[in-house]
Write an enzyme that holds these catalytic residues in place. Structure first.
Site, PDB file in Angstrom:
ATOM      1  N   ASN A  13      50.015  32.438  63.917  1.00 36.89           N
ATOM      2  CA  ASN A  13      49.155  31.363  64.441  1.00 36.89           C
ATOM      3  C   ASN A  13      48.470  31.770  65.741  1.00 36.89           C
ATOM      4  OD1 ASN A  13      51.639  31.369  65.785  1.00 36.89           O
ATOM      5  ND2 ASN A  13      51.455  29.235  66.378  1.00 36.89           N
ATOM      6  N   TYR A  21      49.346  44.424  83.322  1.00 42.53           N
ATOM      7  CA  TYR A  21      48.398  44.857  82.291  1.00 42.53           C
ATOM      8  C   TYR A  21      47.797  46.188  82.730  1.00 42.53           C
ATOM      9  CZ  TYR A  21      45.035  44.122  78.499  1.00 42.53           C
ATOM     10  OH  TYR A  21      44.315  44.234  77.328  1.00 42.53           O
ATOM     11  N   MET A  37      54.938  39.413  72.407  1.00 46.88           N
ATOM     12  CA  MET A  37      55.111  38.059  72.936  1.00 46.88           C
ATOM     13  C   MET A  37      56.570  37.704  73.249  1.00 46.88           C
ATOM     14  SD  MET A  37      52.084  36.968  73.432  1.00 46.88           S
ATOM     15  CE  MET A  37      52.475  35.348  74.034  1.00 46.88           C
TER      16      MET A  37
HETATM   17  N1  LIG Z   1      46.517  45.182  71.473  1.00 43.62           N
HETATM   18  C1  LIG Z   1      45.378  44.515  71.560  1.00 43.62           C
HETATM   19  O1  LIG Z   1      44.270  45.066  71.617  1.00 43.62           O
HETATM   20  C2  LIG Z   1      45.443  43.030  71.604  1.00 43.62           C
HETATM   21  C3  LIG Z   1      44.313  42.246  71.357  1.00 43.62           C
HETATM   22  C4  LIG Z   1      44.447  40.860  71.352  1.00 43.62           C
HETATM   23  C5  LIG Z   1      45.685  40.295  71.641  1.00 43.62           C
HETATM   24  N2  LIG Z   1      46.738  41.100  71.917  1.00 43.62           N
HETATM   25  C6  LIG Z   1      48.076  40.567  72.183  1.00 43.62           C
HETATM   26  O2  LIG Z   1      48.440  39.820  71.056  1.00 43.62           O
HETATM   27  C7  LIG Z   1      49.266  38.753  71.457  1.00 43.62           C
HETATM   28  C8  LIG Z   1      48.614  37.455  70.965  1.00 43.62           C
HETATM   29  O3  LIG Z   1      47.367  37.289  71.633  1.00 43.62           O
HETATM   30  P1  LIG Z   1      46.415  36.062  71.235  1.00 43.62           P
HETATM   31  O4  LIG Z   1      45.268  36.019  72.132  1.00 43.62           O
HETATM   32  O5  LIG Z   1      46.178  36.119  69.785  1.00 43.62           O
HETATM   33  O6  LIG Z   1      47.429  34.903  71.598  1.00 43.62           O
HETATM   34  P2  LIG Z   1      47.352  33.322  71.509  1.00 43.62           P
HETATM   35  O7  LIG Z   1      46.246  32.912  70.627  1.00 43.62           O
HETATM   36  O8  LIG Z   1      47.423  32.796  72.883  1.00 43.62           O
HETATM   37  O9  LIG Z   1      48.739  33.001  70.777  1.00 43.62           O
HETATM   38  C9  LIG Z   1      49.960  33.353  71.332  1.00 43.62           C
HETATM   39  C10 LIG Z   1      50.913  33.657  70.182  1.00 43.62           C
HETATM   40  O10 LIG Z   1      52.129  34.149  70.694  1.00 43.62           O
HETATM   41  C11 LIG Z   1      53.218  33.368  70.167  1.00 43.62           C
HETATM   42  N3  LIG Z   1      54.277  33.317  71.158  1.00 43.62           N
HETATM   43  C12 LIG Z   1      54.203  32.809  72.414  1.00 43.62           C
HETATM   44  N4  LIG Z   1      55.392  32.995  73.036  1.00 43.62           N
HETATM   45  C13 LIG Z   1      56.211  33.607  72.144  1.00 43.62           C
HETATM   46  C14 LIG Z   1      57.558  34.049  72.193  1.00 43.62           C
HETATM   47  N5  LIG Z   1      58.312  33.904  73.300  1.00 43.62           N
HETATM   48  N6  LIG Z   1      58.075  34.626  71.091  1.00 43.62           N
HETATM   49  C15 LIG Z   1      57.346  34.771  69.973  1.00 43.62           C
HETATM   50  N7  LIG Z   1      56.064  34.378  69.876  1.00 43.62           N
HETATM   51  C16 LIG Z   1      55.504  33.806  70.954  1.00 43.62           C
HETATM   52  C17 LIG Z   1      52.604  32.035  69.886  1.00 43.62           C
HETATM   53  O11 LIG Z   1      53.369  31.392  68.906  1.00 43.62           O
HETATM   54  P3  LIG Z   1      54.034  29.932  69.179  1.00 43.62           P
HETATM   55  O12 LIG Z   1      53.009  28.935  68.739  1.00 43.62           O
HETATM   56  O13 LIG Z   1      55.235  29.972  68.310  1.00 43.62           O
HETATM   57  O14 LIG Z   1      54.356  29.848  70.644  1.00 43.62           O
HETATM   58  C18 LIG Z   1      51.242  32.449  69.332  1.00 43.62           C
HETATM   59  O15 LIG Z   1      51.356  32.855  67.996  1.00 43.62           O
HETATM   60  C19 LIG Z   1      49.383  38.865  72.962  1.00 43.62           C
HETATM   61  O16 LIG Z   1      50.544  39.631  73.246  1.00 43.62           O
HETATM   62  C20 LIG Z   1      48.149  39.636  73.358  1.00 43.62           C
HETATM   63  O17 LIG Z   1      48.290  40.309  74.570  1.00 43.62           O
HETATM   64  C21 LIG Z   1      46.640  42.442  71.893  1.00 43.62           C
END
Ligand SMILES: NC(=O)c1ccc[n+]([C@@H]2O[C@H](COP(=O)([O-])OP(=O)(O)OC[C@H]3O[C@@H](n4cnc5c(N)ncnc54)[C@H](OP(=O)(O)O)[C@@H]3O)[C@@H](O)[C@H]2O)c1
Length: 421
Positions: free
Chosen positions: A218, A114, A327
């Protein structure tokens, strides 16, 4: 705008951008008996004698924390240790953490993948976690904007939130309104809802009726996107991975306000294209410039790879794709034809970068807005599962917490794991 502490007319106060804090505390090995002298609380501190709720009344001298001394797999490198709490001074507050989520970025940070790297100190290293809400349990005499009982979140990433207590300066904290806001909503407000808020506002001037499509619908961000879009009158097409209990997930996202929930497999079928066209028919957009029909104006990509390629194929003319997550850990590939002939734009978005590059008053307005939406029931808690944080340290407790962190890093988790202190 000055980045020093100040009093704002709103219920929320935003303070300076605190840079990654280094604590010069001594970590106590698990096997050692606790032998820390009681923290000296200056007589000037207004603290520990008030009736400000649980946690107040007794000056803590140490706290439990999930720490790491080197980058690696979280379940290999994290250790649960007891750390002395630096004594209160006139210009600091003591806080008790209430809840802190386990986000994908936290896992990536521990892996060393990160962009925000913690500062490792010589004793316990660094503390995991970047997000969470804490309650002020003692405030030094020079503290003007915080009082015992206030809820606060760290102003910056990298402080380490997987712990029971901490000492902060006022400038390192943001005070949150508490009315109508649960501790889980407060603990998870600064990353996912803020990301959803910015992505919906900053790339396309959406009008009520416009259609947004997103994968990873989700995820915590995805659930916030659905709800903010609903509250602001936008329609959402939500793509998720198929699973045995897909109907339960579909019902959940629909209850949040999703207009359409489809699986990755359905994404390229003619039926899906027709459904999306029908949804966009009432859009204010004349995106298909030849036919004058509505079209999808904005896409959010949490996944990358083939899923992102499929999203691009469903976009209308002059639409924007915003990538905020990766992801699937596979690179983005854009089909050339729509990229050229539809004049598509692609962007990346990172909340931490936005925070660092924008005036604090904008962040303040966003957090006030979001807390208001939470209080009105327009933004519900992310689907979450409780992990009781350690009450003390020990190998069994450590294994339990590490197992939770390991699980949180796996796909199909079904809910966001949140440490509740
Ligand atoms: N750029 C930014 O400022 C920012 C801010 C917040 C979050 N993010 C990023 O956004 C993403 C989601 O974060 P979050 O906190 O919302 O996550 P979260 O609530 O933990 O949810 C994880 C998500 O990723 C999916 N996922 C997990 N493994 C996967 C795979 N191999 N292929 C496809 N989908 C997969 C899950 O779907 P399933 O249920 O199908 O596993 C779920 O929808 C992360 O990459 C995080 O680092 C970025």
């Amino acid at each position: 705008m000055s980045r020093s502490a100040r009093t704002l007319p709103s219920t929320l106060r935003i303070h300076a951008l605190a840079r990654h804090l280094t604590h010069h505390n001594l970590a106590i090995p698990l096997a050692s008996p606790l032998a820390i002298p009681a923290a000296a609380i200056p007589s000037s501190a207004h603290a520990y004698s008030t009736n400000a709720g649980a946690g107040a009344g007794v000056a803590p001298t140490s706290y439990a924390a999930l720490t790491y001394k080197q980058f690696g797999n979280p379940t290999d490198v994290l250790r649960l240790v007891q750390v002395p709490l630096p004594p209160l001074t006139s210009s600091t507050v003591h806080v008790r953490f209430l809840a802190s989520p386990i986000n994908p970025a936290d896992i990536n940070q521990i892996q060393g993948a990160y962009p925000i790297k913690p500062t490792f100190n010589d004793t316990f290293g660094a503390i995991g976690g970047n997000e969470g809400v804490a309650e002020v349990i003692a405030a030094g005499s020079d503290i003007k904007g915080l009082k015992v009982g206030d809820w606060v979140i760290p102003e910056d990433s990298g402080f380490g939130t997987w712990r029971t207590h901490a000492r902060f300066t006022e400038a390192e904290l943001i005070k949150l309104p508490k009315e109508g806001v649960s501790k889980i909503a407060a603990a998870t407000i600064s990353v996912n809802p803020c990301t959803a808020y910015r992505m919906l506002k900053d790339f396309v001037d959406l009008k009520p009726g416009d259609v947004v499509i997103q994968n990873g619908a989700n995820s915590g961000v995805g659930q916030a996107v659905i709800q903010l879009a609903k509250a602001w009158g936008f329609k959402t097409v939500n793509v998720v991975r198929d699973r045995p209990n897909i109907d339960d997930l579909r019902a959940h996202l629909t209850s949040l306000g999703a207009d359409l929930v489809i699986t990755e497999q359905d994404l390229r079928t003619p039926e899906t294209a027709a459904k999306i066209k029908a949804l966009a028919a009432t859009s204010n957009d004349d995106g298909d410039y030849k036919k004058g029909g509505g079209s999808v104006k904005l896409a959010f990509n949490c996944v990358g790879g083939q899923s992102a390629t499929n999203l691009v194929r469903l976009l209308g003319h002059d639409a924007h794709l915003v990538t905020y997550g990766a992801m699937s850990r596979t690179p983005l590939t854009f089909p050339t034809s729509p990229f050229i002939f539809k004049n598509l734009s692609c962007h990346g978005f990172w909340m931490a970068r936005w925070n660092a590059r924008h005036d604090n008053s904008l962040r303040e307005r966003m957090l006030v807005d979001l807390c208001g939406m939470i209080a009105k029931g327009q933004l519900r808690e992310v689907r979450w599962g409780k992990v009781g944080f350690a009450k003390g340290v020990g190998k069994e407790e450590e294994s339990r917490l590490l197992a939770a962190v390991g699980k949180a890093g796996e796909g199909f988790a079904g809910e966001k794991k949140v440490f509740v202190m």
